[in-house]
Design a protein around this motif. Sequence first.
Motif, short mmCIF file in Angstrom:
data_model
loop_
_atom_site.label_atom_id
_atom_site.label_comp_id
_atom_site.label_asym_id
_atom_site.label_seq_id
_atom_site.Cartn_x
_atom_site.Cartn_y
_atom_site.Cartn_z
N VAL A 1 0.10 23.54 84.27
CA VAL A 1 0.71 24.22 83.13
C VAL A 1 1.27 25.52 83.67
CG1 VAL A 1 -1.55 25.19 82.41
CG2 VAL A 1 0.37 25.18 80.81
N ALA A 2 2.60 25.65 83.59
CA ALA A 2 3.31 26.76 84.20
C ALA A 2 3.78 27.73 83.12
CB ALA A 2 4.51 26.25 85.00
N VAL A 3 3.44 29.00 83.28
CA VAL A 3 3.80 30.03 82.31
C VAL A 3 4.92 30.87 82.91
CG1 VAL A 3 3.00 32.00 80.96
CG2 VAL A 3 1.44 30.09 81.44
N GLU A 4 6.09 30.82 82.30
CA GLU A 4 7.27 31.49 82.85
C GLU A 4 7.91 32.37 81.77
OE1 GLU A 4 9.83 33.23 84.72
OE2 GLU A 4 8.90 31.70 86.01
N ILE A 5 8.12 33.64 82.11
CA ILE A 5 8.69 34.59 81.15
C ILE A 5 10.20 34.47 81.04
CG2 ILE A 5 8.94 36.45 82.86
CD1 ILE A 5 8.15 38.43 80.66
N ASP A 6 10.85 34.02 82.12
CA ASP A 6 12.31 33.96 82.18
C ASP A 6 12.78 32.62 81.60
OD1 ASP A 6 15.00 33.65 82.93
OD2 ASP A 6 14.74 34.86 84.74
N PRO A 7 13.45 32.63 80.45
CA PRO A 7 13.84 31.36 79.81
C PRO A 7 14.81 30.54 80.65
CG PRO A 7 14.82 33.24 78.66
CD PRO A 7 13.84 33.80 79.63
N VAL A 8 15.64 31.19 81.45
CA VAL A 8 16.57 30.45 82.31
C VAL A 8 15.80 29.66 83.36
CG1 VAL A 8 18.45 30.66 83.99
CG2 VAL A 8 18.42 32.11 81.94
N LEU A 9 14.84 30.30 84.01
CA LEU A 9 14.02 29.61 85.01
C LEU A 9 13.16 28.53 84.36
CD1 LEU A 9 12.89 32.62 87.26
CD2 LEU A 9 14.61 30.88 87.78
N ALA A 10 12.64 28.81 83.18
CA ALA A 10 11.81 27.82 82.49
C ALA A 10 12.61 26.57 82.16
CB ALA A 10 11.23 28.44 81.22
N ARG A 11 13.88 26.72 81.78
CA ARG A 11 14.72 25.55 81.48
C ARG A 11 15.06 24.78 82.75
NH1 ARG A 11 17.24 29.21 77.86
NH2 ARG A 11 18.89 29.64 79.39
N LEU A 12 15.18 25.48 83.87
CA LEU A 12 15.57 24.85 85.13
C LEU A 12 14.42 24.07 85.77
CD1 LEU A 12 17.89 24.69 87.27
CD2 LEU A 12 16.91 26.77 88.29
N LEU A 13 13.19 24.53 85.56
CA LEU A 13 12.03 23.97 86.27
C LEU A 13 11.83 22.47 86.05
CD1 LEU A 13 9.62 24.62 88.12
CD2 LEU A 13 8.30 25.20 86.08
N PRO A 14 11.86 21.94 84.82
CA PRO A 14 11.61 20.50 84.65
C PRO A 14 12.58 19.62 85.43
CG PRO A 14 11.44 21.64 82.55
CD PRO A 14 12.01 22.62 83.52
N SER A 15 13.86 19.96 85.41
CA SER A 15 14.83 19.13 86.13
C SER A 15 14.63 19.21 87.63
CB SER A 15 16.27 19.53 85.74
OG SER A 15 16.52 20.89 86.06
N THR A 16 14.27 20.38 88.12
CA THR A 16 14.01 20.53 89.56
C THR A 16 12.83 19.66 89.98
OG1 THR A 16 14.83 22.81 89.54
CG2 THR A 16 13.43 22.17 91.39
N VAL A 17 11.75 19.73 89.21
CA VAL A 17 10.56 18.94 89.53
C VAL A 17 10.86 17.44 89.43
CG1 VAL A 17 8.23 18.35 88.75
CG2 VAL A 17 8.93 20.75 88.93
N ALA A 18 11.60 17.04 88.40
CA ALA A 18 11.91 15.62 88.21
C ALA A 18 12.71 15.05 89.39
CB ALA A 18 12.68 15.43 86.91
N ARG A 19 13.53 15.87 90.02
CA ARG A 19 14.30 15.41 91.19
C ARG A 19 13.42 15.24 92.42
NH1 ARG A 19 18.03 19.21 89.50
NH2 ARG A 19 17.42 20.61 91.20
#
Length: 316
Positions: free
Chosen positions: A75-93
């Motif tokens: 469970v990842a807690v990220e304050i930056d909404p841009v990074l939070a939106r990017l993380l799932p797609s990065t991990v899925a790749r």
Amino acid sequence: MPTTALLGPAEIRELAERAGVRPTKTLGQNFVLDAGTVRKIVRQADVAAGERVVEVGPGLGSLTLGLLEAGADVVAVEIDPVLARLLPSTVARHVEGLTVTEVDGHAVLRDAHGRDRLTVVVSDALDVHELPGPAPVALVANLPYNVSVPVLLTFLERFDSLDRALVMVQAEVADRLAAPPGSRTYGVPSAKAAWYTHARRTATVGRTVFWPVPNVDSALVRLDRREPPTTTATRQEVFAVVDAAFAQRRKMLRPALATLAGSADAAEQALVAAGVDPQARGERVDIEGFARIAEHLVPVVPPARPSTGRPGRVDP
């Protein structure tokens, strides 16, 4: 566990550029470029397959991928909404077989067996009082430099399911967290961390493994949960004594605690009753000693000072 392709320098810069991300000092962002460092963090945290791990400040996902590679559910807690939106797609790749979905407003990556491998919480870590899913057993994080101690102490306070933490912080902060009583670096972070854990510095991390390159070295600190000292005083009362003792490091405890006790004479009486030399300084007292002092100051110890409007926050 199968090996996961972790992020390298070129991909990290490409991800940041594509998303329009520029690391900011305001958020204490320094992204880890080196896969070897990521795997060292995971290894020193003793992360086991199937464990629930909380990561604060995942950034572009370097450490997140390392934790997933070890078989942890994150469970990842990220304050930056841009990074939070990017993380799932990065991990899925990078991790095969994961499907991105949304559960209770959180992005979740779920495997073919229905297991939630990654849950992303978009929030300031200091505002998090609950985490989705099973309770985490470990905190593993490259903590933002500017809030590392408050985040660490606050999570240890709010989530008693955490039996250990492995955090990367500024080397100077690592020394303070792990310092024993009597050392020149022992202070408020050392004493408060000792309320919850046994802390030790495990490794030094050079500047070149980060982007952008910070002006200071970093270090890893391992903290293992312990029982707090046996005392009739509350944590807030003990921490109020710690804060007062170190407010002016050169002061002996008698004058340092005078305001808290109501007078210097009352402070001396409490210190003597606690078996602590009134002429000693705060750096000579361990957390058990501060707890004994607090017991004798309980009638006059005020409530813990407010913390920027965030109930339950533990300040350094």
